[in-house]
Design a protein around this motif. Structure first.
Motif, PDB file in Angstrom:
ATOM      1  N   ILE A  39      44.144 127.673 -50.874  1.00  0.00           N
ATOM      2  CA  ILE A  39      43.061 127.809 -51.843  1.00  0.00           C
ATOM      3  C   ILE A  39      43.422 128.929 -52.812  1.00  0.00           C
ATOM      4  O   ILE A  39      43.651 130.072 -52.394  1.00  0.00           O
ATOM      5  N   VAL A  40      43.483 128.593 -54.086  1.00  0.00           N
ATOM      6  CA  VAL A  40      43.829 129.583 -55.115  1.00  0.00           C
ATOM      7  C   VAL A  40      42.551 129.930 -55.863  1.00  0.00           C
ATOM      8  O   VAL A  40      42.061 129.155 -56.687  1.00  0.00           O
ATOM      9  N   ASN A  41      41.994 131.091 -55.563  1.00  0.00           N
ATOM     10  CA  ASN A  41      40.788 131.548 -56.247  1.00  0.00           C
ATOM     11  C   ASN A  41      41.190 132.100 -57.610  1.00  0.00           C
ATOM     12  O   ASN A  41      41.779 133.171 -57.726  1.00  0.00           O
ATOM     13  N   ASP A  42      40.846 131.348 -58.641  1.00  0.00           N
ATOM     14  CA  ASP A  42      41.319 131.656 -59.997  1.00  0.00           C
ATOM     15  C   ASP A  42      40.340 132.558 -60.745  1.00  0.00           C
ATOM     16  O   ASP A  42      39.848 132.225 -61.820  1.00  0.00           O
ATOM     17  N   GLY A  43      40.066 133.729 -60.136  1.00  0.00           N
ATOM     18  CA  GLY A  43      39.208 134.711 -60.789  1.00  0.00           C
ATOM     19  C   GLY A  43      37.746 134.320 -60.864  1.00  0.00           C
ATOM     20  O   GLY A  43      37.063 134.635 -61.845  1.00  0.00           O
ATOM     21  N   SER A  62      44.964 129.309 -46.140  1.00  0.00           N
ATOM     22  CA  SER A  62      45.417 130.567 -46.738  1.00  0.00           C
ATOM     23  C   SER A  62      44.782 130.679 -48.119  1.00  0.00           C
ATOM     24  O   SER A  62      44.565 129.669 -48.803  1.00  0.00           O
ATOM     25  N   VAL A  63      44.467 131.892 -48.511  1.00  0.00           N
ATOM     26  CA  VAL A  63      43.754 132.129 -49.765  1.00  0.00           C
ATOM     27  C   VAL A  63      44.566 133.061 -50.650  1.00  0.00           C
ATOM     28  O   VAL A  63      45.096 134.081 -50.188  1.00  0.00           O
ATOM     29  N   ILE A  64      44.680 132.689 -51.908  1.00  0.00           N
ATOM     30  CA  ILE A  64      45.371 133.503 -52.900  1.00  0.00           C
ATOM     31  C   ILE A  64      44.364 133.854 -53.988  1.00  0.00           C
ATOM     32  O   ILE A  64      43.745 132.960 -54.576  1.00  0.00           O
ATOM     33  N   ASP A  65      44.205 135.133 -54.259  1.00  0.00           N
ATOM     34  CA  ASP A  65      43.325 135.575 -55.337  1.00  0.00           C
ATOM     35  C   ASP A  65      44.169 135.957 -56.547  1.00  0.00           C
ATOM     36  O   ASP A  65      45.144 136.702 -56.429  1.00  0.00           O
TER      37      ASP A  65
END
Length: 319
Positions: A39-43, A62-65
């Motif tokens: 999951i890519v949290n795009d701001g 997995s999470v990417i901020d």
């Protein structure tokens, strides 16, 4: 064949607090779990990040901020972090059939490690849409077959009326990205830009008519908002990609020139359609030249009718 199928589902997320929980649940309730859900949290500035945090303890999540940069760059970030053989781009306001991963695994085993697997999808109106006459699009491939190249698949999809560019309607081998230069651009309609280069690169390719993806049509989405300059620019970028690909491919494109021309004409018509829907009139010099050079009688006739309809509505209030 050795069963070494692995799949990463890449889910960019930006301000989808009302929907992302259902999207994640549809991944985690699969009959066969993917190897990764990235999951890519795009701001995001709403409750999206808080909802994502409820799932971070799951072993495949997995999470990417990151700072907001748009859908394309967020997908690229997910690919960079993927450790699987295949990647799938899944939007965070949509829903997957619970047999999606299991079915992709079965297609993989039956088709000797294809580069590309395409499938069907359906759309549904979100509850917040209220009463509307809008009919959401459907995405049926009308095709169950395997092909020796992505170009052969493209030709068959055109005949079956089953060609759709959405990245949510296929999985690909990860090796096609990065080293081969495939990368989403930071524009709207990034799927329109990437689809032909992807098909051109793909060797073994498969299509199934089964629907596994369910697109939510909601207020405020790209599909339902008014066309603007960013929409026009996105298609313009896709056109330039087509010209650049033909130049770089050289003689290897000759065999597929008819398919290249069909795609270029389709994008050119889409450019003019978005131009007029945005209330603008004048195309760029390049787009004007392309219409004259490659449009053909049919495309020129379509554009003429677009302008005719535009002026009727502008001056007389009807189309």
């Amino acid at each position: 064949m050795v069963n070494n199928f692995t799949l990463s589902i890449i889910m960019p997320a930006y301000n989808v607090g009302s929907y992302i929980g259902e999207a994640i649940d549809s991944v985690l309730s699969q009959t066969l779990l993917p190897d990764e859900l990235i999951i890519v949290n795009d701001g995001s500035t709403d409750e999206t990040r808080e909802i994502i945090s409820r799932y971070e303890s799951h072993p495949i999540v997995s999470v990417i901020d990151k700072i907001n940069g748009g859908l394309g760059p967020a997908r690229n970030t997910g690919v960079e972090h993927s450790a699987s053989k295949y990647v799938y781009f899944f939007d965070s306001d949509d829903v997957l059939d619970k047999r999606f991963v299991e079915s992709m695994h079965e297609v993989y085993l039956a088709n000797s490690e294809p580069d590309l697997i395409m499938f069907s999808g359906e759309s549904f109106l979100d509850d917040s849409s209220g009463e509307t006459s809008f009919q959401p699009p459907q995405y049926s491939r009308h095709l169950n077959a395997s092909f020796e190249s992505g170009m052969d698949l493209y030709r068959a999809l055109l005949k079956s009326n089953g060609f759709f560019s959405s990245a949510c309607l296929y999985i690909t081998r990860k090796k096609m990205w990065g080293a081969n230069g495939l990368k989403f651009k930071p524009v709207l309609h990034e799927d329109e830009d990437i689809i032909f280069p992807l098909l051109f690169l793909a060797r073994k390719a498969v299509s199934t008519s089964e629907p596994f993806f369910f697109r939510r049509v909601r207020p405020g989405s790209i599909m339902t908002t008014r066309q603007g300059k960013e929409n026009i620019d996105g298609v313009f970028v896709a056109v330039k990609t087509m010209l650049d690909l033909k130049s770089r491919a050289g003689e290897s494109m000759d065999e597929f020139y008819d398919l290249w021309l069909i795609r270029l004409r389709g994008l050119t018509l889409a450019y003019y359609r978005r131009l007029l829907n945005s209330g603008l009139l004048l195309p760029t010099p390049l787009m004007f030249w392309l219409m004259l050079r490659f449009g053909g009688v049919g495309a020129l006739y379509h554009v003429f009718n677009m302008y005719k309809k535009f002026f009727k509505k502008a001056f007389w209030g009807y189309s």
